[in-house]
Design a protein around this motif. Structure first.
Motif, short mmCIF file in Angstrom:
data_model
loop_
_atom_site.label_atom_id
_atom_site.label_comp_id
_atom_site.label_asym_id
_atom_site.label_seq_id
_atom_site.Cartn_x
_atom_site.Cartn_y
_atom_site.Cartn_z
N THR A 57 17.47 17.91 28.76
CA THR A 57 16.55 18.71 27.98
C THR A 57 16.77 18.42 26.50
O THR A 57 17.68 17.67 26.13
N PRO B 60 15.37 22.84 21.23
CA PRO B 60 14.09 23.37 20.73
C PRO B 60 14.12 23.77 19.27
O PRO B 60 13.06 23.98 18.66
N THR C 65 10.82 18.74 16.15
CA THR C 65 10.56 18.83 17.58
C THR C 65 9.08 19.03 17.89
O THR C 65 8.51 18.38 18.76
N HIS D 292 19.93 25.72 32.48
CA HIS D 292 19.74 26.63 31.36
C HIS D 292 20.72 27.80 31.39
O HIS D 292 20.93 28.47 30.37
N SER E 83 20.85 24.19 17.70
CA SER E 83 20.94 25.46 18.43
C SER E 83 22.07 26.33 17.90
O SER E 83 21.94 27.55 17.81
N HIS F 173 11.40 27.32 23.95
CA HIS F 173 11.18 26.09 24.73
C HIS F 173 9.92 26.17 25.58
O HIS F 173 9.00 25.35 25.44
#
Length: 957
Positions: free
Chosen positions: A447, A450, A455, A487, A503, A564
């Protein structure tokens, strides 16, 4: 199973064979032509120091392990590795030790700091190409008069050398070599073919105590050419031993359908044609839907696949407006048949030249490092170069004859498929390789981050280029968002990251927005050392030690998921308003996290589930359905395997016919559930004997296919599967009951027959951190609420567990749902009364039932803040078991991860070894009395009767 790159579609899918090159270059041992005497290029990476040794290739001196015992039996991987520009890297270890490795010219300088008094040293490892067995030689010691020994042509013993010293040299048959000088240390040379890993390994241990008063050391690497020492002797003349014959079949397994001559392949053409023509099929519409069902049931015709409700059940409707139940096969392509041959050419009886324009050039890819025996056999059979459009036409004809109506994830997009109205499911471009500018997520594979700058723009551009152009294609059912992204690890990995993680920076921003003052944050989180400012949080490891901190991380996880999934949905609908958004292909552990399911499903049309199991668990599937706001569900990946042709397996059965009956049981007993709209088998062709190329030398190599490497059909399997496929609409509409496979494993009756599982080889990056991030990409095993053996039922309970192994340890990772998690402060003998994992394992006399043998092990592992292990049936207690425990962010469960040394288990690990195995979960509501117990085998007799234990096989891929 599909890997990181499976989704667009590659757990695991690459749509074009040439794209595999980008993955392999990170791990293969290439042979460049640069480098004069003494010239060596050192390049730091997060994996270690890459040594460009000229003619010997690129070698990796991997980030060292921390030795916590003098005998080397207990090693710990680095907690984190940070690059420091092009000059080196910094690694941190449990206990606070930090190591900095800097490169300058041909020298590496290591500097370490921290509390080394409780640690013994560092273990360095260098992997050496297996090609050197062809005339290569090695030596330990200094000077040009050092005596060289030949690398063994065949495997004989694991340890080729072990002694103290400070120089290691090796060279090829022409005398071109590499010399490594280290501090005086214990040095080893291993033949890693002992582990079915086609490399040699040079190892040296740097001991802290021997270097007391120092805080640094040097390693020097120099290439050399000594033509006078080059051997002119030919390699050993002993007959070569192979793993794969010239058709890519196992040489260790004989079976009735084995190809022994090219003429047999050509003879298959008329034989297979006659067989396919003999098959009759029900009448269907052009997409595979039920004719006239749209009019009969009042379904809408939109020109695209969509979801509707037919009375109380979800149904998929095809572009003609008819009821459509997806019966798919994943990887309707040939890239899954590619295997990495570079560096282990000797294991194949035959490999053709890879030159462009050669007879078998279409079977090669990735600059001649990857080969497909399947493609080569197809060309031998048909006498023409491989052509994807021609191949696809042939496969669609076969699949429709067999009743399969969908190409699942990993299917090649072709004009042939489009013209034939053969539906497909694809994956979104959300990876760095198919969405340039997107930032991969640190610590969570498959992944993106985000919160990274750019992005939105990168994703928008990728969707515009790759999604918008197919928006009008009625052949596409829809797109999967991603594949098996864990996740649930967000709240564990992000707090440990540095400030270079977008993040982590967003987490710190969220905390500052909430607490305003750093003193308020310190009061809530209670760090061991108070922080002076929020800026300090960016590079600090944040430990959630309080209820407030756990709540903050739950809030961040929700923010991550909302950011996301809402962005994906918004940008997807900007470029495509016609196709379905098919979800994230969850593993069971992820699907069991209520908040993940709740948030993600808001932004999808369908929930997709990679569900590997013997017995179908309707209650669990219904629970996921309810948590998803009652969305339709697609069973997006699963299979059953056999070992009848020498391939490895997962959910194994005895014969191909049993594979077919297992298929029938799975498809029909999920199809009767009113929210299931399809099922996609993984995969169409078998995986290669020596493993899928994009996973290196230990890739999956299972009997997953409908066809084998020689393009021969598994007819017994297909015959059974076709019975279900041809009558699927009768099952969906409730016109006949579902097929029940009368094997006890499939009957949802716990404990009625021994279960079986495969234990994959651990990845080189294996470490204990309370997450499944560094584990092999295999589906977890489940213990369902129906496996309750003591206490009152708890429908909310579930456990997913994983196993893997290496030469030192058996590893276990269990994720347990528990409303009162980690209550166990009991003494070793009483640990079973609290939250606890019970492990049963043995290898002696597997057919003998009754009480445990003296060699069997029954080990308790407490789920506690300070976990302990106890051997319930042994006078001598285990010494080396390492355990990590952690509550999950939602507070309704925990993770327990452990490394159990084989020496403590009394077992010598070997590939293919079959073990007796069982696992149980003890649950306590107060930490003093057991209220419930669940067992993998479903019985309460595990501690008294080894005959109820299941079976586990050690696999290499």
């Amino acid at each position: 199973m599909i890997p990181l790159l499976r989704l667009l579609p590659i757990r695991r899918l690459l749509p074009f064979r040439a794209a595999v090159f980008a993955i392999i270059t990170a791990s293969a041992l290439w042979l460049p032509t640069r480098a004069a005497d003494g010239d060596v290029l050192l390049t730091p990476s997060e994996k270690g120091i890459e040594i460009d040794a000229g003619p010997l290739g690129k070698l990796m001196l991997v980030v060292p392990e921390l030795l916590t015992r003098a005998d080397g039996r207990l090693n710990q991987k680095a907690l984190g590795v940070t690059l420091e520009g092009t000059s080196g890297y910094k690694a941190s270890y449990p206990g606070g030790i930090e190591l900095t490795m800097n490169v300058e010219g041909s020298k590496i300088t290591g500097t370490y700091s921290g509390p080394t008094q409780d640690a013994h040293g560092l273990r360095f490892r260098l992997h050496i190409p297996i090609q050197l067995k062809q005339g290569g030689r090695y030596a330990f010691g200094e000077g040009t008069n050092t005596t060289y020994a030949p690398f063994p042509l065949e495997y004989k013993i694991k340890q080729l050398h072990g002694a103290r010293g400070k120089e290691f040299r090796f060279k090829d048959a022409l005398g071109k070599g590499l010399a490594i000088q280290t501090p005086v240390a214990y040095q080893e040379l291993q033949d890693n073919r002992a582990y079915n890993w086609q490399v040699y390994a040079y190892i040296f241990n740097f001991a802290f105590r021997e270097n007391a008063g120092k805080d640094s050391f040097e390693i020097e690497c120099r290439v050399f050419t000594n033509e006078s020492e080059a051997t002119s002797a030919a390699p050993a003349t002993a007959p070569r031993k192979f793993i794969a014959d010239r058709f890519g079949q196992s040489v260790l397994k004989d079976f009735s359908d084995k190809v022994t001559h090219e003429d047999q392949l050509k003879a298959d053409i008329p034989r297979q044609k006659a067989y396919l023509e003999s098959l009759s099929s029900p009448t269907l519409d052009s997409y595979g839907g039920l004719p006239d069902s749209g009019k009969q049931y009042g379904l809408k015709q939109t020109g695209y696949f969509h979801i509707e409700k037919l009375k109380d059940r979800h149904v998929m409707v095809d572009p003609e407006g008819n009821l459509f139940y997806s019966l798919g096969v994943c990887s309707l392509a040939v890239y899954q048949t590619d295997t990495l041959v570079k560096g282990r050419e000797n294991v194949y009886e035959w490999l053709p030249p890879s030159a462009a324009g050669g007879e078998f050039s279409k079977a090669w890819s990735a600059n001649g490092t990857v080969f497909s025996f399947y493609v080569a056999n197809w060309m031998r059979k048909n006498g023409v170069p491989f052509d994807m459009e021609v191949w696809m036409k042939e496969q669609i004809y076969r699949l429709r004859k067999w009743g399969f109506n969908t190409g699942g994830i990993g299917t090649a997009v072709t004009e042939t498929g489009k013209a034939a109205h053969y539906p497909i499911t694809l994956g979104l471009p959300l990876y760095k390789w198919n969405a340039p500018g997107i930032t991969p997520m640190q610590g969570i594979d498959r992944t993106y981050d985000p919160f990274a700058d750019g992005t939105e723009e990168a994703m928008d551009k990728a969707f515009a280029e790759k999604i918008a152009q197919e928006a009008g294609n009625p052949n596409i059912i829809g797109y999967f968002i991603e594949n098996e992204v864990l996740h649930e690890n967000i709240g564990r990995v992000v707090p440990a990251q540095k400030g270079n993680s977008p993040s982590k920076r967003r987490l710190v921003q969220m905390l500052q927005e909430k607490y305003k003052q750093i003193s308020a944050f310190n009061a809530a989180w209670k760090p061991k050392t108070a922080f002076a400012s929020f800026d300090e949080l960016n590079d600090a490891g944040l430990l959630p030690l309080t209820p407030e901190s756990a709540a903050d991380l739950r809030a961040f996880q929700e923010l991550f998921l909302e950011t996301h999934f809402s962005r994906v949905h918004r940008l997807f609908r900007k470029h495509d308003t016609n196709h379905l958004l098919l979800g994230s292909r969850w593993q069971p552990g992820t699907a069991n996290h209520q908040e993940i399911v709740r948030i993600a499903s808001k932004y999808t049309d369908v929930v997709s589930f990679n569900y590997y199991t013997y017995a179908i668990e309707p209650a669990f599937l219904k629970l996921v359905h309810e948590r998803s706001s009652h969305k339709a569900m697609l069973m997006s990946e699963w299979n059953y395997t056999t070992g009848d042709q020498g391939l490895s397996g997962g959910k194994e059965v005895a014969t191909q016919r049993e594979r077919g009956m297992a298929y029938r049981n799975y498809v029909e007993n999920t199809a009767i559930l009113p929210f299931i709209v399809g099922s996609q088998w993984f995969t169409y062709p078998d995986q290669p004997l020596t493993g899928r190329s994009f996973e290196g030398f230990n890739g999956e190599g299972g009997n997953t296919g409908l066809i084998n490497v020689a393009d021969r059909f598994y007819t017994d399997f297909i015959t059974e599967a076709k019975k279900t496929n041809d009558e699927i609409y009768q099952v969906v509409l409730g016109l006949r009951p579902p097929f029940q496979f009368q094997d006890p494993r499939f009957a949802a009756r716990a404990g009625s027959a021994p279960k079986m599982l495969s234990i994959p080889r651990a990845l080189p990056a294996m470490k204990l951190d309370g997450t499944s991030q560094n584990w092999p990409g295999r589906p977890p095993e489940r213990i369902s609420p129906g496996n309750l053996t003591q206490g009152t039922p708890d429908p909310e309970f579930s456990t997913s567990f994983r196993l893997c192994w290496d030469d030192a340890n058996l590893y276990i990772l269990a994720e347990v749902k528990d409303k009162t998690p980690m209550l166990n402060q009991l003494s070793e003998k009483d640990m079973w009364r609290g939250d606890c994992v019970e492990l049963f394992i043995g290898e002696e006399k597997p057919g003998e039932t009754g009480p445990l043998l003296p060699s069997d092990r029954h080990i308790l592992i407490s789920a506690a803040e300070e976990p302990k292990a106890f051997a319930a049936n042994q006078a001598t207690q285990p010494l080396g078991i390492r355990i990590v425990t952690a509550k999950n962010l939602s507070g309704d469960g925990y993770v327990i991860e452990a490394a159990l040394p084989w020496t403590d288990l009394g077992i010598k690990p070997e590939p293919g070894k079959e073990l007796l195995f069982n696992l149980g979960i003890d649950n306590s509501d107060d930490g003093s009395q057991r209220t419930r117990q669940w067992m993998w085998d479903g019985t309460e007799r595990a501690s008294k009767d080894r005959g109820v234990w299941g079976r586990a096989k050690l696999q290499m891929n």
